[in-house]
Design an enzyme around this catalytic site. Sequence first.
Site, short mmCIF file in Angstrom:
data_model
loop_
_atom_site.label_atom_id
_atom_site.label_comp_id
_atom_site.label_asym_id
_atom_site.label_seq_id
_atom_site.Cartn_x
_atom_site.Cartn_y
_atom_site.Cartn_z
N GLU A 121 29.36 54.27 25.82
CA GLU A 121 29.87 54.74 24.01
C GLU A 121 29.38 54.61 23.71
O GLU A 121 28.58 55.40 22.87
CB GLU A 121 31.31 54.86 23.98
CG GLU A 121 31.68 55.20 22.88
CD GLU A 121 32.54 56.61 23.18
OE1 GLU A 121 31.30 57.73 23.11
OE2 GLU A 121 32.77 56.88 24.44
N GLY A 179 17.08 47.08 11.33
CA GLY A 179 17.67 47.22 13.03
C GLY A 179 18.08 48.41 13.70
O GLY A 179 18.86 48.67 14.47
N ASP A 193 14.72 59.84 21.48
CA ASP A 193 16.06 59.05 21.28
C ASP A 193 17.21 60.06 21.30
O ASP A 193 18.50 59.85 21.65
CB ASP A 193 15.72 57.76 20.18
CG ASP A 193 17.06 57.07 20.61
OD1 ASP A 193 17.73 56.59 21.10
OD2 ASP A 193 18.15 57.70 19.37
N LYS A 197 20.60 60.95 24.27
CA LYS A 197 21.48 61.25 23.83
C LYS A 197 21.88 62.36 24.25
O LYS A 197 23.46 62.19 24.56
CB LYS A 197 21.97 60.91 22.48
CG LYS A 197 22.00 58.98 22.06
CD LYS A 197 21.60 58.84 20.21
CE LYS A 197 20.92 57.10 20.44
NZ LYS A 197 20.50 57.66 19.21
#
Length: 409
Positions: A121, A179, A193, A197
Amino acid sequence: MRKNLTLGLFGFGCVGQGLYHVLNETHGIKATIKKICIKNPEKSRLLPQEYFTLAKEDILNDPEIDVVVELIDDANAAYQIVRQALQNGKHVVTANKKMLAENLEEIFQLQQQFDRSVLYEGAVCGSIPILRNLEEYYDNDLISGIEGIFNGSTNYILTKVFEERKNYTDALRQAQELGFAESDPSLDVKGFDPKFKLAIAITHAFGVFVKPENILNIGINTISDLDLKFAREKGYGIKLIARAVKTDNQVFGLVAPQFIDAHHPLASVRNEFNAVTVQGAFSEKQLFIGKGAGSYPTGSAVLSDISALTYDYRYEYKKLHQAEDIQYSTRASIESFVRFPHGTKISIQDFEEFQSGYAANGQHYMLGRVSLEKLAEWSRWENVGIILSPEALFVNKPVKSEMLEYTAA
Ligand code: HSE
């Protein structure tokens, strides 16, 4: 009955430390970290030395460890760890979207082969519980589309650039310091990225496996000051949108920047927040919003997976069994603004349906429906900017329309 779990962690960076913190604060979960495998023994650590090891076998071959929590950066090394962990009879929790997107079909098969669970998840939109919702809540609804903001860093950058008029480099540096960004931030800003996903979400929403190389990703790195000026004049924002749509048993996917009207629900999703809109046949549109990056939000998603393992939860990949003849396809077109310098080989004949165009200060702007194939080609050219129009929808049968006259001013 809930089980007690013993965990072995790989990696103790931003998410690993976040997990440690949220696990300590959450007293209801019966899970204990036994060992943490790290790469760099020189770094100073929050925990006593005896927690750490440099040898992966200390975790993979420890019969007391039930769950391997994989939180490292390197996708290839992560895949080897996941394979070995499953072979050795351990369940896996991972947040490694690149590794998952590149190997999802194999990971699905390994889970069946070794009768173990892999949960992830935290890999898709950080703290938003989207995968388990796609699996469980939307089990019986026919999903026709998912779209949203799947990357926290780029949303943070776009928010800072639009609202605070920060420059792009400073905004990216802040996203790194907080971060949010990947250790290679080009994965964020070039849209890789969110594409990883999206590839994972497509499997749970529509029941097809798609390799990330088959999803076109256009990033925010080519957005220019002129695009920002244009957006401001029109009252638009720009968001990096990941979308997948199903029409007639075909699924199309794309990650690209898009002009967003001020009243659009995604316009108010700011900073590192992510959002996912699920379009169901009966539930209609539903919007999930939550922090998509950062130590604690992602750590909390990883913790939720660990908690799910205490009652033997597994993804059943229900849509894979329901899907009949559904195929992923790249044969679609979508309405886009294309900006390019004078001399670039782009003309109205390249558009499936051309709407308008003008030229000023050596730059050309064209608006029209373009095939994904052309967008893929142009996105590799230097100095070409591509931003989807506010109402862009996939058209799945590109048909050349009548050409309109386009005259450069
Ligand atoms: N770099 C990612 C992002 C981290 O900015 O969304 C969370 O997956």
